[in-house]
Scaffold this active site. Structure first.
Site, PDB file in Angstrom:
ATOM      1  N   CYS A 178      88.093 -24.008  55.105  1.00 56.77           N
ATOM      2  CA  CYS A 178      89.562 -24.208  55.287  1.00 56.77           C
ATOM      3  C   CYS A 178      90.020 -25.693  54.747  1.00 56.77           C
ATOM      4  CB  CYS A 178      90.228 -23.755  56.559  1.00 56.77           C
ATOM      5  SG  CYS A 178      92.171 -24.065  56.530  1.00 56.77           S
ATOM      6  N   LEU A 179      90.404 -25.400  53.537  1.00 54.72           N
ATOM      7  CA  LEU A 179      91.007 -26.556  52.765  1.00 54.72           C
ATOM      8  C   LEU A 179      92.107 -26.471  52.014  1.00 54.72           C
ATOM      9  CD1 LEU A 179      87.740 -28.440  51.373  1.00 54.72           C
ATOM     10  CD2 LEU A 179      88.838 -29.194  53.235  1.00 54.72           C
TER      11      LEU A 179
END
Length: 277
Positions: free
Chosen positions: A91-92
């Site tokens: 998750c970026l």
């Protein structure tokens, strides 16, 4: 590979251009699409220096949507590293978990530098993140050099150029750090510490030019507006005592008027009857 894809597609044009730009490996990163799938790339990045990942070489996958570059890619690490979970989409704000923050001007190279820049940061419960101890991460960094990818057959020792201490290497490190500062790290759940603070309610200014009678009328209006009987979007309910008294008075007056009219008619008829006699 070109004959298998629509060369007029914006995604195909973009990916072929990026594949040509990233064809030659560097000492910090390398990425290329699979021979049979232009929309799946395998990449290798070197751990950032002066960190728990120094000396590590990490391999992973980048899966791109057909709408690329209008939609972001998904990034998956395949080498154990102690910062990102293996085999899980991380998750970026530059990954598929947050399409609302993706910018079409970003590229696969941007994603590679972002991964390097984010490695030394804290995971803090984000999707696909880990918070191993420095000792565990350093041990995994040494072990990562023996990793060999079963999907593309890449051996980590042979993918990147030997590390050098020239200006190009320093520039890549600085660029990765700058990206980590610019690209906000997105958490799987909202961080309450960054929630906006409620604004204090400002009291209404006093109008000193109002007469005492006008002030009392304004105060009564404010009390009615804050009464529990007033609901948002609905008119205030009527006062049953006042309305009930008014209705009763109207009924009494109507009956009295009807009785008066009836009496006058009765007396008139009686007078006529006596006159005829």
């Amino acid at each position: 590979m070109e004959t298998r894809y629509n060369l007029k597609s914006p995604a195909v044009k973009r990916l072929m251009k990026e594949a040509a730009e990233l064809k030659d490996p560097t000492d910090h990163y390398h990425a290329q699409p699979l021979e049979d799938n232009l929309f799946e790339w395998h990449f290798t990045v070197r751990g950032p220096p002066d960190s728990d990942f120094d000396g590590g070489v990490y391999h992973g996958r980048i899966v791109l949507p057909p709408e690329y570059p209008m939609k972001p890619p998904s990034i998956i690490l395949l080498t154990a590293n102690g910062r990102f979970e293996v085999g899980k989409k991380i998750c970026l704000s530059i990954s598929g978990h947050h399409p609302e923050t993706w910018q079409p001007s970003w590229s696969i190279r941007t994603a590679l530098l972002a991964i390097i820049g984010f490695m030394p940061t804290k995971g803090e419960g984000a999707i696909g993140s880990l918070d191993y101890t420095p000792e565990e991460r350093r041990a995994l960094a040494k072990k990562s050099q023996d990793f060999c990818c079963e999907g593309c057959g890449s051996a980590m020792k042979d993918v990147l150029l030997p590390l050098k201490s020239g200006s190009d290497s320093s520039q890549a490190d600085q660029e990765a750090k700058e990206l980590a500062r610019q690209i906000s790290f997105k958490y799987g759940t909202q961080n309450p510490s960054v929630a906006p603070l409620p604004q204090p309610t400002q009291p209404a200014p006093k109008n000193t030019s109002m007469s005492p009678r006008q002030r009392r009328a304004q105060q009564q209006s404010q009390r009615r507006s804050t009464s529990p009987d007033v609901t948002q979007g609905q008119p205030p309910r009527a006062n049953h005592t006042e309305h009930g008294g008014s209705a009763m008075l109207i009924v009494i007056l109507t009956l009295a008027l009807a009785a008066l009219i009836f009496r006058r008619i009765y007396l008139a008829n009686e007078y006529i009857f006596d006159f005829e006699l």
